[in-house]
Write a protein that holds these residues in place. Structure first.
Motif, PDB file in Angstrom:
ATOM      1  N   LEU A  20      37.112  52.391   1.573  1.00  0.00           N
ATOM      2  CA  LEU A  20      36.067  51.622   2.231  1.00  0.00           C
ATOM      3  C   LEU A  20      36.530  50.216   2.574  1.00  0.00           C
ATOM      4  CD1 LEU A  20      32.955  52.739   0.173  1.00  0.00           C
ATOM      5  CD2 LEU A  20      33.475  53.287   2.550  1.00  0.00           C
ATOM      6  N   HIS A  21      37.546  49.736   1.890  1.00  0.00           N
ATOM      7  CA  HIS A  21      38.126  48.431   2.210  1.00  0.00           C
ATOM      8  C   HIS A  21      39.126  48.570   3.341  1.00  0.00           C
ATOM      9  CE1 HIS A  21      36.395  45.772  -0.734  1.00  0.00           C
ATOM     10  NE2 HIS A  21      36.581  46.685  -1.664  1.00  0.00           N
ATOM     11  N   GLY A  22      39.454  49.815   3.700  1.00  0.00           N
ATOM     12  CA  GLY A  22      40.347  50.013   4.827  1.00  0.00           C
ATOM     13  C   GLY A  22      41.454  50.989   4.558  1.00  0.00           C
ATOM     14  N   GLY A  23      41.150  52.287   4.420  1.00  0.00           N
ATOM     15  CA  GLY A  23      42.156  53.319   4.228  1.00  0.00           C
ATOM     16  C   GLY A  23      43.199  53.264   5.321  1.00  0.00           C
ATOM     17  N   LYS A  24      42.790  53.066   6.533  1.00  0.00           N
ATOM     18  CA  LYS A  24      43.665  52.756   7.650  1.00  0.00           C
ATOM     19  C   LYS A  24      43.375  51.292   7.960  1.00  0.00           C
ATOM     20  CE  LYS A  24      43.759  57.292   9.799  1.00  0.00           C
ATOM     21  NZ  LYS A  24      43.523  58.025  11.037  1.00  0.00           N
ATOM     22  N   PRO A  25      44.327  50.573   8.474  1.00  0.00           N
ATOM     23  CA  PRO A  25      44.079  49.156   8.733  1.00  0.00           C
ATOM     24  C   PRO A  25      42.792  48.941   9.523  1.00  0.00           C
ATOM     25  CG  PRO A  25      46.380  49.689   9.127  1.00  0.00           C
ATOM     26  CD  PRO A  25      45.660  50.991   8.858  1.00  0.00           C
ATOM     27  N   PRO A  42      34.622  50.479  10.526  1.00  0.00           N
ATOM     28  CA  PRO A  42      35.506  49.442   9.978  1.00  0.00           C
ATOM     29  C   PRO A  42      35.167  49.147   8.526  1.00  0.00           C
ATOM     30  CG  PRO A  42      34.628  48.801  12.130  1.00  0.00           C
ATOM     31  CD  PRO A  42      33.896  50.044  11.711  1.00  0.00           C
ATOM     32  N   GLY A  43      36.179  48.857   7.726  1.00  0.00           N
ATOM     33  CA  GLY A  43      35.999  48.575   6.310  1.00  0.00           C
ATOM     34  C   GLY A  43      35.119  47.370   6.032  1.00  0.00           C
ATOM     35  N   ASP A  44      35.003  46.472   7.014  1.00  0.00           N
ATOM     36  CA  ASP A  44      34.144  45.300   6.829  1.00  0.00           C
ATOM     37  C   ASP A  44      32.802  45.463   7.542  1.00  0.00           C
ATOM     38  OD1 ASP A  44      35.055  45.150   9.436  1.00  0.00           O
ATOM     39  OD2 ASP A  44      35.637  43.037   9.328  1.00  0.00           O
ATOM     40  N   SER A  45      32.500  46.689   7.967  1.00  0.00           N
ATOM     41  CA  SER A  45      31.259  46.951   8.693  1.00  0.00           C
ATOM     42  C   SER A  45      30.073  47.036   7.724  1.00  0.00           C
ATOM     43  CB  SER A  45      31.368  48.260   9.461  1.00  0.00           C
ATOM     44  OG  SER A  45      31.395  49.339   8.542  1.00  0.00           O
ATOM     45  N   ALA A  48      29.988  50.239   5.465  1.00  0.00           N
ATOM     46  CA  ALA A  48      30.982  50.202   4.392  1.00  0.00           C
ATOM     47  C   ALA A  48      30.565  49.219   3.299  1.00  0.00           C
ATOM     48  CB  ALA A  48      32.356  49.833   4.951  1.00  0.00           C
ATOM     49  N   ILE A  49      30.031  48.075   3.681  1.00  0.00           N
ATOM     50  CA  ILE A  49      29.560  47.093   2.693  1.00  0.00           C
ATOM     51  C   ILE A  49      28.386  47.663   1.911  1.00  0.00           C
ATOM     52  CG2 ILE A  49      28.491  44.813   2.414  1.00  0.00           C
ATOM     53  CD1 ILE A  49      30.171  43.972   4.934  1.00  0.00           C
ATOM     54  N   LEU A  50      27.484  48.352   2.600  1.00  0.00           N
ATOM     55  CA  LEU A  50      26.352  49.007   1.939  1.00  0.00           C
ATOM     56  C   LEU A  50      26.859  49.973   0.870  1.00  0.00           C
ATOM     57  CD1 LEU A  50      23.376  49.982   1.633  1.00  0.00           C
ATOM     58  CD2 LEU A  50      23.770  51.418   3.658  1.00  0.00           C
ATOM     59  N   ALA A  51      27.795  50.854   1.245  1.00  0.00           N
ATOM     60  CA  ALA A  51      28.324  51.846   0.305  1.00  0.00           C
ATOM     61  C   ALA A  51      29.027  51.179  -0.879  1.00  0.00           C
ATOM     62  CB  ALA A  51      29.271  52.804   1.028  1.00  0.00           C
ATOM     63  N   ARG A  52      29.874  50.171  -0.613  1.00  0.00           N
ATOM     64  CA  ARG A  52      30.560  49.478  -1.707  1.00  0.00           C
ATOM     65  C   ARG A  52      29.570  48.848  -2.675  1.00  0.00           C
ATOM     66  NH1 ARG A  52      34.059  47.563   2.282  1.00  0.00           N
ATOM     67  NH2 ARG A  52      33.154  45.490   2.214  1.00  0.00           N
ATOM     68  N   THR A  53      28.526  48.227  -2.147  1.00  0.00           N
ATOM     69  CA  THR A  53      27.533  47.569  -3.002  1.00  0.00           C
ATOM     70  C   THR A  53      26.793  48.584  -3.865  1.00  0.00           C
ATOM     71  OG1 THR A  53      27.295  45.810  -1.371  1.00  0.00           O
ATOM     72  CG2 THR A  53      25.555  46.013  -3.012  1.00  0.00           C
ATOM     73  N   ILE A  54      26.408  49.708  -3.262  1.00  0.00           N
ATOM     74  CA  ILE A  54      25.712  50.760  -3.999  1.00  0.00           C
ATOM     75  C   ILE A  54      26.608  51.278  -5.133  1.00  0.00           C
ATOM     76  CG2 ILE A  54      24.807  53.122  -3.839  1.00  0.00           C
ATOM     77  CD1 ILE A  54      22.933  51.145  -2.534  1.00  0.00           C
ATOM     78  N   ARG A  75      20.689  44.473   1.808  1.00  0.00           N
ATOM     79  CA  ARG A  75      20.755  43.009   1.940  1.00  0.00           C
ATOM     80  C   ARG A  75      22.202  42.515   1.927  1.00  0.00           C
ATOM     81  NH1 ARG A  75      16.190  43.325  -1.517  1.00  0.00           N
ATOM     82  NH2 ARG A  75      14.333  42.848  -0.315  1.00  0.00           N
ATOM     83  N   ALA A  76      23.026  43.058   1.023  1.00  0.00           N
ATOM     84  CA  ALA A  76      24.428  42.646   0.940  1.00  0.00           C
ATOM     85  C   ALA A  76      25.163  42.924   2.250  1.00  0.00           C
ATOM     86  CB  ALA A  76      25.123  43.364  -0.215  1.00  0.00           C
TER      87      ALA A  76
END
Length: 170
Positions: A20-25, A42-45, A48-54, A75-76
């Protein structure tokens, strides 16, 4: 024990977190089997941020606060979000936030949200996010349906319209 399970599972998701941080650049890595490859996300989309936060905030078992934890993730990620119960999520968050309802059987894509209606046995409903391998809210779920006995609860799937990978004419 619940803590040991959570540590094991959090260790397992380290790989998904790096995807989620960017498996591919610049992109989120591929999702689990049966899911849409998330190369278009994109890893910064926001999805992706929603999934990382969860994933970062989940517990080993339900805390009965799914809406709180999904709201925290929304919110994050910078999405519109109002507090409330999961059964009200469609009217309070999905529609006003510009999310698009898609077929419940669409391939899973990171950041997809499923809202379950309230029923007598689960009066507050349920809401969950696809995080790459599992559905997660306040805890990881092993299948789309968070409960064994749905009791007539109806599920709807929502996706950020800017990331419509895998949806015909999306």
């Amino acid at each position: 024990d619940g803590k040991a399970f959570l540590e094991l599972w959090k260790g397992k998701i380290d790989g998904y977190m790096s995807q989620l941080h960017g498996g591919k650049p610049g992109t989120a890595g591929a999702a689990a089997s049966g899911s849409v490859a998330a190369q278009a996300i994109p890893g910064d989309s926001p999805p992706a941020i929603l999934a990382r936060t969860i994933l970062k905030n989940m517990h080993p078992k339900s805390t009965r606060k799914c809406a709180h934890y999904v709201s925290k993730g929304l919110r994050a990620a910078g999405y519109y979000c109002r507090d409330g119960h999961a059964k009200d999520y469609i009217e309070t968050n999905m529609k006003p936030g510009g999310w698009k309802q898609i077929d419940i059987n669409s391939p899973n894509q990171i950041g997809d949200i499923v809202c379950w209606s309230g029923v007598p046995k689960h009066e507050w409903g349920h809401v969950q996010v696809w995080c790459g391998e599992k559905w997660v809210s306040d805890f990881p779920q092993n299948r789309l349906a968070a409960w064994g006995d749905l009791g007539g609860s109806v599920a709807t799937r929502w996706r950020d319209p800017r990331f419509m990978t895998g949806i015909p004419n999306g």
